[in-house]
Write a protein that holds these residues in place. Structure first.
Motif, PDB file in Angstrom:
ATOM      1  N   MET A   1       0.428 -13.911  -6.377  1.00  0.00           N
ATOM      2  CA  MET A   1      -0.125 -12.986  -5.386  1.00  0.00           C
ATOM      3  C   MET A   1       0.000 -13.557  -3.981  1.00  0.00           C
ATOM      4  SD  MET A   1      -1.359 -10.043  -4.857  1.00  0.00           S
ATOM      5  CE  MET A   1      -1.669  -9.553  -6.567  1.00  0.00           C
ATOM      6  N   GLY A   2      -0.173 -14.879  -3.847  1.00  0.00           N
ATOM      7  CA  GLY A   2       0.009 -15.513  -2.546  1.00  0.00           C
ATOM      8  C   GLY A   2       1.438 -15.400  -2.048  1.00  0.00           C
ATOM      9  N   ARG A   3       2.399 -15.574  -2.961  1.00  0.00           N
ATOM     10  CA  ARG A   3       3.803 -15.437  -2.557  1.00  0.00           C
ATOM     11  C   ARG A   3       4.122 -13.991  -2.166  1.00  0.00           C
ATOM     12  NH1 ARG A   3       4.542 -19.149  -6.898  1.00  0.00           N
ATOM     13  NH2 ARG A   3       5.000 -17.447  -8.343  1.00  0.00           N
ATOM     14  N   ILE A   4       3.537 -13.036  -2.899  1.00  0.00           N
ATOM     15  CA  ILE A   4       3.748 -11.627  -2.551  1.00  0.00           C
ATOM     16  C   ILE A   4       3.177 -11.344  -1.165  1.00  0.00           C
ATOM     17  CG2 ILE A   4       3.083  -9.263  -3.151  1.00  0.00           C
ATOM     18  CD1 ILE A   4       3.169 -10.083  -6.074  1.00  0.00           C
ATOM     19  N   HIS A   5       1.992 -11.922  -0.874  1.00  0.00           N
ATOM     20  CA  HIS A   5       1.382 -11.735   0.436  1.00  0.00           C
ATOM     21  C   HIS A   5       2.284 -12.306   1.531  1.00  0.00           C
ATOM     22  CE1 HIS A   5      -1.666 -11.609   3.573  1.00  0.00           C
ATOM     23  NE2 HIS A   5      -1.423 -12.896   3.813  1.00  0.00           N
ATOM     24  N   GLN A   6       2.802 -13.515   1.299  1.00  0.00           N
ATOM     25  CA  GLN A   6       3.687 -14.120   2.300  1.00  0.00           C
ATOM     26  C   GLN A   6       4.945 -13.286   2.493  1.00  0.00           C
ATOM     27  OE1 GLN A   6       4.410 -18.121   0.990  1.00  0.00           O
ATOM     28  NE2 GLN A   6       2.258 -18.752   1.185  1.00  0.00           N
ATOM     29  N   TYR A   7       5.474 -12.761   1.396  1.00  0.00           N
ATOM     30  CA  TYR A   7       6.669 -11.928   1.498  1.00  0.00           C
ATOM     31  C   TYR A   7       6.387 -10.683   2.330  1.00  0.00           C
ATOM     32  CZ  TYR A   7      10.302  -8.640   0.078  1.00  0.00           C
ATOM     33  OH  TYR A   7      11.306  -7.710   0.077  1.00  0.00           O
ATOM     34  N   HIS A   8       5.251 -10.030   2.066  1.00  0.00           N
ATOM     35  CA  HIS A   8       4.903  -8.833   2.831  1.00  0.00           C
ATOM     36  C   HIS A   8       4.655  -9.161   4.300  1.00  0.00           C
ATOM     37  CE1 HIS A   8       3.506  -6.372  -0.913  1.00  0.00           C
ATOM     38  NE2 HIS A   8       4.816  -6.510  -0.845  1.00  0.00           N
ATOM     39  N   GLN A   9       4.057 -10.343   4.539  1.00  0.00           N
ATOM     40  CA  GLN A   9       3.835 -10.741   5.927  1.00  0.00           C
ATOM     41  C   GLN A   9       5.161 -10.959   6.641  1.00  0.00           C
ATOM     42  OE1 GLN A   9       0.505  -9.713   6.152  1.00  0.00           O
ATOM     43  NE2 GLN A   9       0.586 -11.261   7.741  1.00  0.00           N
ATOM     44  N   ARG A  10       6.114 -11.581   5.938  1.00  0.00           N
ATOM     45  CA  ARG A  10       7.435 -11.781   6.557  1.00  0.00           C
ATOM     46  C   ARG A  10       8.126 -10.446   6.821  1.00  0.00           C
ATOM     47  NH1 ARG A  10       7.779 -15.837   2.589  1.00  0.00           N
ATOM     48  NH2 ARG A  10       9.262 -14.608   1.381  1.00  0.00           N
ATOM     49  N   GLU A  11       7.978  -9.516   5.853  1.00  0.00           N
ATOM     50  CA  GLU A  11       8.573  -8.197   6.057  1.00  0.00           C
ATOM     51  C   GLU A  11       7.922  -7.480   7.242  1.00  0.00           C
ATOM     52  OE1 GLU A  11      11.125  -6.606   4.296  1.00  0.00           O
ATOM     53  OE2 GLU A  11      11.447  -8.667   3.645  1.00  0.00           O
ATOM     54  N   LYS A  12       6.601  -7.573   7.326  1.00  0.00           N
ATOM     55  CA  LYS A  12       5.889  -6.945   8.431  1.00  0.00           C
ATOM     56  C   LYS A  12       6.306  -7.556   9.761  1.00  0.00           C
ATOM     57  CE  LYS A  12       1.183  -6.104  10.089  1.00  0.00           C
ATOM     58  NZ  LYS A  12      -0.263  -6.324   9.808  1.00  0.00           N
ATOM     59  N   GLN A  13       6.379  -8.900   9.778  1.00  0.00           N
ATOM     60  CA  GLN A  13       6.786  -9.580  11.003  1.00  0.00           C
ATOM     61  C   GLN A  13       8.216  -9.219  11.380  1.00  0.00           C
ATOM     62  OE1 GLN A  13       4.545 -11.641  12.678  1.00  0.00           O
ATOM     63  NE2 GLN A  13       6.037 -11.386  14.314  1.00  0.00           N
ATOM     64  N   PHE A  14       9.066  -9.076  10.373  1.00  0.00           N
ATOM     65  CA  PHE A  14      10.449  -8.701  10.655  1.00  0.00           C
ATOM     66  C   PHE A  14      10.522  -7.325  11.312  1.00  0.00           C
ATOM     67  CE2 PHE A  14      14.058  -6.144   9.131  1.00  0.00           C
ATOM     68  CZ  PHE A  14      15.090  -6.800   9.773  1.00  0.00           C
ATOM     69  N   LEU A  15       9.772  -6.377  10.784  1.00  0.00           N
ATOM     70  CA  LEU A  15       9.785  -5.031  11.358  1.00  0.00           C
ATOM     71  C   LEU A  15       9.253  -5.031  12.790  1.00  0.00           C
ATOM     72  CD1 LEU A  15       8.545  -2.955   8.278  1.00  0.00           C
ATOM     73  CD2 LEU A  15      10.876  -3.125   9.169  1.00  0.00           C
ATOM     74  N   GLN A  16       8.185  -5.809  13.013  1.00  0.00           N
ATOM     75  CA  GLN A  16       7.641  -5.874  14.371  1.00  0.00           C
ATOM     76  C   GLN A  16       8.645  -6.513  15.328  1.00  0.00           C
ATOM     77  OE1 GLN A  16       4.041  -8.058  13.639  1.00  0.00           O
ATOM     78  NE2 GLN A  16       2.819  -6.222  13.246  1.00  0.00           N
ATOM     79  N   ASN A  17       9.229  -7.623  14.884  1.00  0.00           N
ATOM     80  CA  ASN A  17      10.210  -8.297  15.737  1.00  0.00           C
ATOM     81  C   ASN A  17      11.430  -7.429  15.994  1.00  0.00           C
ATOM     82  OD1 ASN A  17       8.505 -10.477  15.748  1.00  0.00           O
ATOM     83  ND2 ASN A  17       9.672 -11.670  14.271  1.00  0.00           N
TER      84      ASN A  17
ATOM     85  N   PRO B   1      -5.223 -12.982  -0.317  1.00  0.00           N
ATOM     86  CA  PRO B   1      -4.743 -13.836  -1.417  1.00  0.00           C
ATOM     87  C   PRO B   1      -5.555 -15.103  -1.592  1.00  0.00           C
ATOM     88  CG  PRO B   1      -3.342 -14.104   0.509  1.00  0.00           C
ATOM     89  CD  PRO B   1      -4.326 -13.008   0.841  1.00  0.00           C
ATOM     90  N   GLU B   2      -6.418 -15.455  -0.635  1.00  0.00           N
ATOM     91  CA  GLU B   2      -7.194 -16.682  -0.740  1.00  0.00           C
ATOM     92  C   GLU B   2      -8.429 -16.521  -1.620  1.00  0.00           C
ATOM     93  OE1 GLU B   2      -6.062 -19.462   0.411  1.00  0.00           O
ATOM     94  OE2 GLU B   2      -4.316 -18.408   1.238  1.00  0.00           O
ATOM     95  N   LEU B   3      -8.728 -15.295  -2.042  1.00  0.00           N
ATOM     96  CA  LEU B   3      -9.885 -15.055  -2.891  1.00  0.00           C
ATOM     97  C   LEU B   3      -9.719 -15.808  -4.209  1.00  0.00           C
ATOM     98  CD1 LEU B   3     -12.533 -13.428  -3.119  1.00  0.00           C
ATOM     99  CD2 LEU B   3     -11.206 -11.614  -4.234  1.00  0.00           C
ATOM    100  N   SER B   4     -10.717 -16.616  -4.570  1.00  0.00           N
ATOM    101  CA  SER B   4     -10.637 -17.437  -5.781  1.00  0.00           C
ATOM    102  C   SER B   4     -11.567 -16.882  -6.857  1.00  0.00           C
ATOM    103  CB  SER B   4     -10.993 -18.895  -5.482  1.00  0.00           C
ATOM    104  OG  SER B   4     -12.318 -18.981  -4.982  1.00  0.00           O
ATOM    105  N   PHE B   5     -11.326 -17.294  -8.115  1.00  0.00           N
ATOM    106  CA  PHE B   5     -12.096 -16.815  -9.256  1.00  0.00           C
ATOM    107  C   PHE B   5     -12.462 -18.005 -10.134  1.00  0.00           C
ATOM    108  CE2 PHE B   5      -9.399 -13.452  -7.761  1.00  0.00           C
ATOM    109  CZ  PHE B   5     -10.201 -12.320  -7.788  1.00  0.00           C
ATOM    110  N   ALA B   6     -13.582 -17.869 -10.857  1.00  0.00           N
ATOM    111  CA  ALA B   6     -14.065 -18.966 -11.697  1.00  0.00           C
ATOM    112  C   ALA B   6     -13.088 -19.307 -12.811  1.00  0.00           C
ATOM    113  CB  ALA B   6     -15.430 -18.600 -12.288  1.00  0.00           C
ATOM    114  N   VAL B   7     -12.359 -18.298 -13.329  1.00  0.00           N
ATOM    115  CA  VAL B   7     -11.443 -18.551 -14.446  1.00  0.00           C
ATOM    116  C   VAL B   7     -10.312 -19.494 -14.040  1.00  0.00           C
ATOM    117  CG1 VAL B   7      -9.930 -16.583 -13.948  1.00  0.00           C
ATOM    118  CG2 VAL B   7     -10.179 -17.397 -16.303  1.00  0.00           C
ATOM    119  N   MET B   8     -10.072 -19.643 -12.742  1.00  0.00           N
ATOM    120  CA  MET B   8      -9.018 -20.547 -12.283  1.00  0.00           C
ATOM    121  C   MET B   8      -9.374 -22.007 -12.563  1.00  0.00           C
ATOM    122  SD  MET B   8      -8.194 -18.646  -8.654  1.00  0.00           S
ATOM    123  CE  MET B   8      -7.137 -19.985  -8.105  1.00  0.00           C
ATOM    124  N   ASN B   9     -10.652 -22.295 -12.806  1.00  0.00           N
ATOM    125  CA  ASN B   9     -11.085 -23.662 -13.114  1.00  0.00           C
ATOM    126  C   ASN B   9     -11.016 -23.970 -14.603  1.00  0.00           C
ATOM    127  OD1 ASN B   9     -11.717 -24.130 -10.369  1.00  0.00           O
ATOM    128  ND2 ASN B   9     -13.708 -23.136 -10.621  1.00  0.00           N
TER     129      ASN B   9
END
Length: 441
Positions: free
Chosen positions: A223-239, A199-207
């Motif tokens: 997209m960053g929020r979706i990534h964080q959500y998936h990371q939390r879901e992944k962490q939840f399953l692992q935990n 999600p950290e990938l940036s694009f010129a159009v953002m400027n």
């Protein structure tokens, strides 16, 4: 076909058609306006002349009138030469009216052979009319006008203006495309290139400073929020998979004992049912706590009256199966253990992970659990907890997988509840972890 359906292509097409039509229409109107202006100017010029000659005829019908120059004056319709009369609808002309004959060309791309202006003026005290004729290109011995009207230059001037207008419109369209359509195309490329795993990938159009840039940044943040959500879901399953190992093992062991006793004809299985019920309760509490950790906001859990001594005693008893085959003694030292209002499920997960890891990574010696108020200290005589986490990192084992995930969970709970956690490890003296079940001051 895809190119023809693109917004850029459709925009160019519609812009070219609309601007082309506007340029053509207004060029034609400008062209016609020129001749209207010429007719109006000639009318204003010829009116005083016709009025002058009409007054002369009123005073003297035999007054000499011009016939051989650019201007010719005729009194009465019958006096007009037939070749001139055939060029106009004389009977349909009204007093003071001006009629023009230039060969009836709709678009005059070349200079006509002759242009005639005929003005009708009434004569008082007679039914005859005075006709004033102006010949722009006189023939047959007539003297040419001193200055030719710029009819030949008009079409080319209009063509030049039209081409200039098309060029300017094209230039404006190119700028519009670069300002609007190109960023839209870049936004489309960005939408296709967004990667949830990066999600950290940036694009010129953002400027871009327009609304397109705002949309691009909003899309990137989403997209960053979706990534964080998936990371939390992944962490939840692992935990969850890690935390549920112990209660599942307890249930499985209790069921095996029940089956064994039943096969032997024994009916005393109340203790195993108690273990199963306790493990089931633990699983429910752990799942609730892990769900809380997986949320973005740190919502507080329900507080209950907790006695850390009783809780530690239960957890030690539940995890003693990890010490089978090891020369390890367990000591529970209680200096002071008052009951306090705490989130029971989170306290259980913290103590369960720390005690389980201490049991797992102590091969021989002593594991000491000491309680003093809201402070719990767990000490073992091997490198244990902290050393295990360091070795796991060196081996490339990420936190959140397999054994050792306990500290990761504990650290998250402690951070969320604003408790305190201290770790120390020494290869000679072993490891110690201290938990303060109270907010930092």
């Amino acid at each position: 076909m895809k190119h023809r359906n693109s917004l850029k292509y459709q925009f160019k097409k519609q812009l070219a058609i609309s601007i082309g039509l506007l340029v053509i229409v207004f060029s034609f109107l400008l062209y016609q306006l020129f001749f209207v202006a010429v007719g109006t100017t000639m009318h204003r010029t010829m009116m005083p002349m016709a009025s002058h000659y009409a007054k002369q005829v009123e005073l003297n019908q035999n007054v000499p009138l011009p016939r051989d120059g650019a201007y010719s004056v005729f009194v009465g319709r019958e006096s007009i030469p037939s070749e001139i009369a055939s060029l106009f609808d004389i009977d349909g002309m009204k007093d003071f009216g001006l009629s023009v004959n230039d060969g009836d060309q709709l678009v005059k791309l070349s200079r006509p052979d002759a242009v005639y202006f005929l003005l009708v003026h009434p004569i008082k005290n007679t039914t005859d009319k005075l006709y004033l004729l102006y010949n722009d290109t006189p023939k047959n011995g007539l003297t040419a006008a001193s200055k030719r009207a710029p009819l030949l230059n008009v079409p080319f001037s209009i063509i030049f203006i039209t081409l200039l207008a098309i060029f300017l419109v094209y230039w404006v369209a190119r700028r519009l495309i670069s300002k609007v359509l190109n960023p839209l195309h870049e936004l489309s490329v960005m939408a296709k290139s967004l990667d949830e795993s990066n999600p950290e990938l940036s694009f010129a159009v953002m400027n871009d400073k327009t609304e397109i840039g705002e949309v691009a940044n909003t899309l990137h943040q989403t997209m960053g929020r979706i990534h964080q959500y998936h990371q939390r879901e992944k962490q939840f399953l692992q935990n969850a998979s890690h935390e549920l190992r112990t209660p599942i093992a307890v249930v499985s062991s209790a069921l095996d004992i029940i089956d064994l006793r039943t096969a032997q004809g024994k009916t005393n299985v109340a203790d195993q049912y108690m273990h199963i019920r306790r493990a089931n309760k633990n699983m429910a509490e752990m799942t609730e706590a892990l769900l809380l950790l997986s949320r973005k906001s740190g919502t507080s859990t329900q507080l209950e009256t907790v006695n850390l001594e009783q809780l530690a005693t239960v957890i030690i008893d539940e995890h003693k199966y990890l010490l089978k085959g090891k020369d390890v003694d367990v000591e529970l030292v209680v200096d002071d253990s008052p009951s306090r209002e705490l989130p029971l499920s989170l306290c259980r997960i913290v103590l369960s992970n720390l005690i389980r890891n201490a049991f797992e990574h102590t091969l021989s010696g002593i594991v000491r659990v000491q309680l003093s108020g809201l402070i719990v200290s767990i000490t073992n005589t091997s490198a244990g907890l902290a050393d295990y986490e360091q070795n796991a990192t060196e081996r490339g084992v990420s936190q959140g997988q397999g054994f050792g995930i306990g500290l990761d969970i504990v650290q998250k709970i402690v951070a969320q509840q604003e408790w305190q956690l201290h770790l120390s490890s020494d290869n000679n003296d072993g490891s110690q972890v201290v938990v303060y079940f109270e907010p930092r001051h």
